[in-house]
Write a protein that holds these residues in place. Structure first.
Motif, PDB file in Angstrom:
ATOM      1  N   ARG A   4      -3.957  -5.831   0.872  1.00 34.50           N
ATOM      2  CA  ARG A   4      -3.910  -5.488  -0.543  1.00 34.50           C
ATOM      3  C   ARG A   4      -4.295  -4.025  -0.752  1.00 34.50           C
ATOM      4  N   ASP A   5      -5.359  -3.573  -0.120  1.00 33.18           N
ATOM      5  CA  ASP A   5      -5.794  -2.184  -0.240  1.00 33.18           C
ATOM      6  C   ASP A   5      -4.727  -1.234   0.277  1.00 33.18           C
ATOM      7  N   ALA A   9      -2.753   1.518  -1.951  1.00 32.93           N
ATOM      8  CA  ALA A   9      -2.703   2.922  -1.528  1.00 32.93           C
ATOM      9  C   ALA A   9      -1.256   3.391  -1.398  1.00 32.93           C
ATOM     10  N   ALA A  10      -0.381   2.548  -0.838  1.00 29.59           N
ATOM     11  CA  ALA A  10       1.039   2.903  -0.688  1.00 29.59           C
ATOM     12  C   ALA A  10       1.679   3.086  -2.059  1.00 29.59           C
ATOM     13  N   ARG A  11       1.328   2.203  -2.999  1.00 29.90           N
ATOM     14  CA  ARG A  11       1.865   2.317  -4.351  1.00 29.90           C
ATOM     15  C   ARG A  11       1.385   3.613  -5.010  1.00 29.90           C
ATOM     16  N   GLN A  12       0.131   3.949  -4.839  1.00 30.62           N
ATOM     17  CA  GLN A  12      -0.409   5.178  -5.414  1.00 30.62           C
ATOM     18  C   GLN A  12       0.277   6.408  -4.819  1.00 30.62           C
TER      19      GLN A  12
END
Length: 143
Positions: A4-5, A9-12
């Protein structure tokens, strides 16, 4: 939790990359517009010089015909520059069919020589760039 983290982070990162892309695109568009305007102005400056030269002539030493010729030369040079930029003059002929997409009817006029809804007089030429009408030709239409 780690997955999930990592996904967050990938989405951000993706959102930041997209935001940077949008900013660079806007900057590139602004730069391209400015460069295009500068190129047109650079081509027009010599025409302004010709108009200035014609207007600064001593009226006592120049004939009216010479002044008119100077302004015609400058006008022709301006028209050439516009043509090189893709601008075309829209000059309808008397007797042409009135086209509301290309012509602006300034008035209706009785005419025995021209059919109804045909151009009886051209008051001002129009201009186009490709299929886009920059300014319609101003005409009188037979009624």
């Amino acid at each position: 939790r780690a997955e999930r983290d990592e996904a967050v982070a990938a989405r951000q990162r993706a959102m930041a990359d997209f935001s940077n892309f949008q900013r660079r695109s806007a900057e590139n568009e602004t730069r391209a517009r400015s460069q295009g305007i500068a190129e047109v102005v650079r081509n027009l400056v010599p025409v302004l010089d010709q108009f200035d030269m014609a207007a600064s002539q001593d009226p006592d030493s120049v004939t009216t015909d010479q002044l008119v010729e100077g302004f015609q030369i400058a006008g022709n040079e301006l028209l050439k520059i516009l043509t090189d930029q893709g601008v075309e003059r829209l000059s309808p002929e008397i007797g042409d069919v009135f086209d509301p997409m290309k012509h602006e009817a300034m008035l209706r006029q009785e005419s025995d020589e021209v059919e109804t809804d045909h151009i009886v007089m051209v008051m001002q030429a129009g201009y186009t760039i490709g299929d886009q009408v920059i300014r319609p030709a101003k005409v009188a239409v037979a009624s």
